[in-house]
Write an enzyme that holds these catalytic residues in place. Structure first.
Site, mmCIF file in Angstrom:
data_model
loop_
_atom_site.group_PDB
_atom_site.id
_atom_site.type_symbol
_atom_site.label_atom_id
_atom_site.label_comp_id
_atom_site.label_asym_id
_atom_site.label_seq_id
_atom_site.Cartn_x
_atom_site.Cartn_y
_atom_site.Cartn_z
ATOM 1 N N SER A 270 2.533 -4.256 -8.901
ATOM 2 C CA SER A 270 3.948 -4.029 -8.572
ATOM 3 C C SER A 270 4.784 -3.914 -9.845
ATOM 4 O O SER A 270 5.676 -3.069 -9.942
ATOM 5 C CB SER A 270 4.502 -5.191 -7.748
ATOM 6 O OG SER A 270 3.751 -5.353 -6.576
ATOM 7 N N ASP B 236 -3.927 -14.749 -6.079
ATOM 8 C CA ASP B 236 -5.126 -14.535 -6.901
ATOM 9 C C ASP B 236 -5.011 -15.208 -8.282
ATOM 10 O O ASP B 236 -6.026 -15.434 -8.944
ATOM 11 C CB ASP B 236 -5.374 -13.035 -7.101
ATOM 12 C CG ASP B 236 -5.418 -12.272 -5.783
ATOM 13 O OD1 ASP B 236 -5.739 -12.898 -4.761
ATOM 14 O OD2 ASP B 236 -5.127 -11.064 -5.779
ATOM 15 N N LYS C 170 0.832 -1.207 0.000
ATOM 16 C CA LYS C 170 0.000 0.000 0.000
ATOM 17 C C LYS C 170 0.866 1.256 0.000
ATOM 18 O O LYS C 170 2.067 1.204 0.249
ATOM 19 C CB LYS C 170 -0.948 -0.002 1.194
ATOM 20 C CG LYS C 170 -0.281 0.014 2.533
ATOM 21 C CD LYS C 170 -1.314 0.143 3.623
ATOM 22 C CE LYS C 170 -0.640 0.376 4.948
ATOM 23 N NZ LYS C 170 -1.558 0.637 6.014
ATOM 24 N N GLY C 171 0.219 2.340 -0.278
ATOM 25 C CA GLY C 171 0.931 3.623 -0.200
ATOM 26 C C GLY C 171 1.267 4.206 -1.557
ATOM 27 O O GLY C 171 1.204 5.402 -1.750
ATOM 28 N N THR D 159 1.215 -14.264 -6.956
ATOM 29 C CA THR D 159 -0.034 -13.776 -6.394
ATOM 30 C C THR D 159 -0.947 -14.960 -6.114
ATOM 31 O O THR D 159 -1.116 -15.829 -6.971
ATOM 32 C CB THR D 159 -0.790 -12.790 -7.310
ATOM 33 O OG1 THR D 159 -2.139 -12.684 -6.858
ATOM 34 C CG2 THR D 159 -0.820 -13.195 -8.771
ATOM 35 N N GLY E 116 3.067 -8.796 -8.435
ATOM 36 C CA GLY E 116 1.896 -9.003 -9.282
ATOM 37 C C GLY E 116 1.805 -7.865 -10.281
ATOM 38 O O GLY E 116 2.754 -7.089 -10.419
ATOM 39 N N GLN F 225 -4.751 -17.976 3.942
ATOM 40 C CA GLN F 225 -4.417 -18.476 2.595
ATOM 41 C C GLN F 225 -3.030 -18.045 2.138
ATOM 42 O O GLN F 225 -2.499 -18.559 1.171
ATOM 43 C CB GLN F 225 -5.439 -17.947 1.570
ATOM 44 C CG GLN F 225 -6.800 -18.536 1.747
ATOM 45 C CD GLN F 225 -7.893 -17.612 1.214
ATOM 46 O OE1 GLN F 225 -8.390 -17.803 0.121
ATOM 47 N NE2 GLN F 225 -8.274 -16.618 1.992
#
Ligand code: F6P
Length: 363
Positions: free
Chosen positions: A121, A144, A81-82, A142, A118, A288
């Site tokens: 990034s 995901d 984040k950020g 990831t 991911g 997870q």
């Protein structure tokens, strides 16, 4: 063309962590060491490059405790984040940190950087690399599994294993109490974890963002399970599934960020109301991400780490390593960033689930 010069390469993990990151780092460091190169581990993603002195340390195979391959998380730390070009400051304003980060790269005197991340990034790292004139290659990770141009990313297999195991644990308690168990899993806007774990865990209903549903159809499936004489039901739902009215289920956090969460409880309440079946919800969350990697993730991670170093050896940059047809290849990193990969609703796994009688609650 192969570049034989001794190199000093940086490696960093960026975005949400997952299982297998340490195995990637290990693979890259071992191979680089064989080539006589030096690997510098940059701490806390690109944010380590903002500190003076830069937060980084030289990584040697001898420093690894024989267990690094098995360990979840990332020994380098990470940040999801950020932002970098529009970093959110505590007072709510935005700041461009890119010049400071690029200066950090220059201070480390690196020939190239391996970014493990991911799509988000990679987009930031590519922009930084272009602006700062440094070289980079990417390794996809990831849970995901939503990054395009690779069949699989590091961390996905472990996340699916954890979700499948959760279903294994939910089934006996569901059967003991005549309940419908709802498992909410991560995956952001792609339903890969729910689909794979749902099949592996033998659920009755899989809800993914890619397939719109009606509550009525889910309720019908649960009713038919009961009519067939089974006293319990299992439902898996991906976090980004919307309510029947099309609203996102999200939660605001104290830091101002909004994240997915709550769709499991919504489905459970509706099902309870519509079918009279007692429902319970399990939100699996970061469990997870934190497990020891599966053998598949260890293999993938290790092969990816080695191939990334090989790309630098060959002088091939702006590439992402990728798994395709039982081997590691590499693709243009920009193509991977652009190719977001949701579940193919006509693909093998959806067909397989349907053939088993699993309901997607289709509209
Ligand atoms: O992208 C990985 C992921 O675990 C998503 O599946 C999830 O929505 C998100 O990150 C959670 O982010 P955080 O770690 O910030 O809670």
């Amino acid at each position: 063309m192969t570049e034989n010069k001794k190199k000093r390469i940086g490696i960093l993990t960026s975005g949400g962590d997952c299982a297998g990151l340490n195995a990637v780092i290990r693979g890259a460091v071992h191979y680089a060491d064989q080539l006589g190169w030096e690997v510098v581990g940059i701490l806390n993603g690109t944010h380590g490059l903002l500190h003076r002195p830069v937060k980084a340390e030289v990584l040697n195979p001898d420093d690894f405790d024989g267990n690094i391959l098995r360990r979840g998380g990332t020994i380098l730390g990470t940040m999801n984040k950020g932002g970098v070009f529009d970093h959110k400051m505590p007072d709510g304003s935005s700041k461009d940190l890119s010049d400071d980060i690029i200066e950090g790269v220059k201070l480390l005197k690196l020939d190239a950087i391996i970014g493990i991340g991911g799509d988000g990034s990679f987009a930031i790292l590519q922009k930084l690399a272009k602006k700062g004139g440094f070289k980079m290659v990417g390794i996809p990770k990831t849970i995901d599994n939503d990054l395009g141009k690779t069949e699989v990313s590091v961390g996905f297999d472990t996340a699916v294993m954890v979700a499948s195991e959760a279903l294994d644990r939910l089934q006996p308690t569901a059967a003991s109490h005549d309940r419908v168990m709802i498992l909410e899993v991560m995956g952001r806007d792609a339903g890969h974890i729910a689909l794979s774990a749902g099949i592996a865990g033998g659920v009755d209903v899989i809800l993914i963002p890619e397939i719109p549903y009606t509550l009525d159809n889910i309720a019908k499936k649960i009713a038919s399970v009961k009519e067939d004489g089974r006293n319990f039901g299992l439902v898996i739902v991906s976090e980004a599934v919307k309510t029947e009215e099309g609203e996102k289920a999200q939660q605001s956090f104290i830091d101002g960020q909004v994240r997915y969460g709550g769709i499991g409880q919504y489905i459970a309440d509706k099902l309870y109301e519509m079918t009279g079946s007692e429902t319970r919800v399990t939100v699996l969350g970061h469990v997870q991400r934190g497990s020891a990697p599966t053998y598949r993730d260890r293999l993938l991670a290790t092969a990816f780490g080695v191939h990334a170093v090989d790309l630098i050896k060959q002088g091939k940059y702006d590439r992402m390593v990728s798994w395709s047809n039982r081997q590691v290849i590499d693709v243009a990193i920009d193509d991977a960033i652009a190719a977001y990969q949701q579940v193919d609703i006509d693909g093998t796994l959806v067909k397989t689930a349907r053939a088993l009688g699993v309901s997607f609650g289709d509209k």
